[in-house]
Enzyme design. Structure first.
Site, PDB file in Angstrom:
ATOM      1  N   ASN A  11     -35.372  22.309  19.501  1.00 27.26           N
ATOM      2  CA  ASN A  11     -35.660  23.187  18.317  1.00 27.26           C
ATOM      3  C   ASN A  11     -35.499  24.651  18.714  1.00 27.26           C
ATOM      4  OD1 ASN A  11     -36.241  24.219  15.991  1.00 27.26           O
ATOM      5  ND2 ASN A  11     -38.410  23.438  15.756  1.00 27.26           N
ATOM      6  N   LYS A  13     -35.247  27.047  16.822  1.00 28.24           N
ATOM      7  CA  LYS A  13     -35.888  27.964  15.600  1.00 28.24           C
ATOM      8  C   LYS A  13     -34.903  29.104  15.627  1.00 28.24           C
ATOM      9  CE  LYS A  13     -40.412  26.343  17.146  1.00 28.24           C
ATOM     10  NZ  LYS A  13     -41.859  26.457  17.336  1.00 28.24           N
ATOM     11  N   HIS A 103     -41.290  21.104   8.986  1.00 28.52           N
ATOM     12  CA  HIS A 103     -41.715  21.868  10.193  1.00 28.52           C
ATOM     13  C   HIS A 103     -42.896  22.636   9.793  1.00 28.52           C
ATOM     14  CE1 HIS A 103     -42.248  24.264  13.749  1.00 28.52           C
ATOM     15  NE2 HIS A 103     -41.547  23.522  14.511  1.00 28.52           N
ATOM     16  N   GLU A 105     -43.593  25.711  10.615  1.00 34.17           N
ATOM     17  CA  GLU A 105     -43.390  26.959  10.457  1.00 34.17           C
ATOM     18  C   GLU A 105     -42.961  27.163   8.870  1.00 34.17           C
ATOM     19  OE1 GLU A 105     -41.185  27.727  13.843  1.00 34.17           O
ATOM     20  OE2 GLU A 105     -43.166  27.382  15.132  1.00 34.17           O
ATOM     21  N   GLU A 173     -46.813  17.152  15.312  1.00 39.60           N
ATOM     22  CA  GLU A 173     -46.862  18.221  16.079  1.00 39.60           C
ATOM     23  C   GLU A 173     -47.996  18.833  15.487  1.00 39.60           C
ATOM     24  OE1 GLU A 173     -42.805  20.093  17.062  1.00 39.60           O
ATOM     25  OE2 GLU A 173     -43.147  20.482  15.021  1.00 39.60           O
ATOM     26  N   GLY A 179     -46.423  26.232  20.362  1.00 43.22           N
ATOM     27  CA  GLY A 179     -46.456  27.700  20.821  1.00 43.22           C
ATOM     28  C   GLY A 179     -47.497  28.310  21.537  1.00 43.22           C
ATOM     29  N   SER A 219     -46.123  22.596  22.813  1.00 38.68           N
ATOM     30  CA  SER A 219     -46.230  23.130  24.147  1.00 38.68           C
ATOM     31  C   SER A 219     -45.722  22.037  25.276  1.00 38.68           C
ATOM     32  CB  SER A 219     -47.492  23.486  24.452  1.00 38.68           C
ATOM     33  OG  SER A 219     -47.847  24.622  23.399  1.00 38.68           O
TER      34      SER A 219
HETATM   35  P1  PGA Z   1     -43.240  24.679  21.136  1.00 39.71           P
HETATM   36  O1  PGA Z   1     -42.747  24.333  19.679  1.00 39.71           O
HETATM   37  O2  PGA Z   1     -42.616  23.704  22.188  1.00 39.71           O
HETATM   38  O3  PGA Z   1     -42.687  26.037  21.519  1.00 39.71           O
HETATM   39  O4  PGA Z   1     -44.740  24.589  21.180  1.00 39.71           O
HETATM   40  C1  PGA Z   1     -42.575  23.203  19.272  1.00 39.71           C
HETATM   41  C2  PGA Z   1     -42.073  23.118  17.900  1.00 39.71           C
HETATM   42  O5  PGA Z   1     -42.526  23.819  16.968  1.00 39.71           O
HETATM   43  O6  PGA Z   1     -41.050  22.252  17.491  1.00 39.71           O
END
Ligand code: PGA
Length: 261
Positions: A11, A13, A103, A105, A173, A179, A219
Site C-alpha cells: 500500500n 498510500k 483503511h 486512514e 490492521e 506506521g 509495521s
Molecule cells: P505500515 O502501514 O506498514 O507503514 O505500518 C500499513 C498500512 O497502513 O497498510
C-alpha cells in the site's frame, strides 16, 4: 484443506508519482528475477495512487511481470455527480484486481464508517474487483475492549448481505501498529485473524472462510514477516512504509525463503 496462496500487498498510500512508480516496479521485478523468485509462490500486489495505475498496468502487462495491482479506495456509486470519486467500473477497465476499502486512514481522514465501507465493498464485488477490507482497533479500543471486539464488529457489518461466493480479502490492521514501528505480536495477529475467519463463516459460509485470505498489516518488515506467516490464520501482509523501499519489499515478498521451521 484449501491451500491459500499468500498475498503480499504494498500500500503505497500517497507516495510516488507515475514516473517513480514505473521505476519502482521495474526495480522490484529485476530484483526478484535476479533472486530467481517466482511470483507464482506468493502473489504480489501493488496499490499505487490513482494517477499511477495506468502506468503500472502498462508496465506489468507489457512485460508480463506477473504482479497484481489495485487501487487504494473506490466510490460506492457506479457513476454520476460525485466530484473527485473513482468508480469500481473505471478501476476494472484498467484491469485492477483489487481495491482497498476501509483503511483506517480513510476512516480517520474522511470519516468513513462501516456503512460506507460496506457500500464500497458491494460496489467492488459488483464490478468484479476483489475488495481488501481493512479492519482494526485503536489503542483506546484495545484498552477498553481487547483486540478482537472492534475488528470483528467492523467485519460483521461490512459482510452483512454480501452475496455468497464473492471473493474478498480481509486485512487486520491494528491502528496503533500502523506506521508506528510497533507491530502486533504474531500470537495477537493470529488470535484476531482466527476470530475474523469465524465471522466470515457466520456471515458468508464456511467454504468462504476457508478460502479467504486474511492479511496482517501494521509495521510489517523483512525482519518480522516470517514470524507472522508461520501463524495458521495469517495468509499474507498489507505493507505500508516498507513497501516503498524496493530492496526491503523484495525481501518481504521472499519470506518463504526465510521461514525457519
Ligand atoms: P505500515 O502501514 O506498514 O507503514 O505500518 C500499513 C498500512 O497502513 O497498510
Amino acid at each position: 484443506m484449501v491451500n491459500r496462496r499468500p498475498l503480499i500487498a504494498g500500500n503505497w498510500k500517497m507516495n510516488f508519482d507515475h514516473l517513480r512508480a514505473v521505476a519502482f516496479v521495474q526495480k522490484i521485478a529485476w530484483t526478484l528475477k535476479d533472486a530467481k523468485f517466482s511470483p507464482t509462490e506468493v502473489e504480489v500486489s501493488f496499490f499505487p495512487p490513482f494517477t499511477d495505475i495506468r502506468s503500472v498496468q502498462t508496465l506489468i502487462e507489457s512485460d508480463s511481470l506477473g504482479f497484481a495491482f489495485g487501487a487504494q479506495d473506490v466510490s460506492p456509486f457506479d457513476e454520476g455527480a460525485h466530484t473527485g470519486d473513482i468508480s469500481a467500473g473505471f478501476l476494472k477497465k484498467l484491469n485492477c484486481r483489487y481495491v482497498i476499502v476501509g483503511h483506517s486512514e480513510r476512516r480517520q481522514d474522511h470519516s468513513e464508517n462501516d456503512e460506507l465501507v460496506a457500500a464500497k465493498t458491494k460496489a467492488a464485488v459488483k464490478h468484479g474487483l476483489v475488495p481488501v477490507i481493512c479492519v482494526g482497533e485503536t489503542s483506546d479500543d484495545l484498552e477498553k475492549f481487547g483486540a478482537s471486539a472492534v475488528p470483528v464488529g467492523q467485519l460483521r457489518s461490512v459482510l452483512a448481505g454480501l452475496a455468497a461466493g464473492s471473493e474478498i480479502v480481509v486485512a487486520y490492521e491494528p491502528v496503533w501498529a500502523i506506521g508506528s514501528g510497533q507491530a502486533a505480536t504474531p500470537a495477537q495477529a493470529q488470535d484476531v485473524c482466527a476470530a475474523l475467519r469465524a465471522v466470515i463463516a457466520e456471515e458468508i459460509s464456511s467454504e468462504s472462510a476457508e478460502a479467504t485470505r486474511i492479511l496482517y498489516g501494521g509495521s510489517v518488515k523483512s525482519g518480522n514477516i516470517a514470524s507472522f506467516m508461520r501463524e495458521k490464520d495469517v495468509d499474507g501482509a498489507l505493507v505500508g512504509g516498507a513497501s516503498l523501499d524496493a530492496e526491503e519489499f523484495a525481501k518481504i515478498v521472499q519470506f518463504p525463503r526465510h521461514v525457519i521451521a
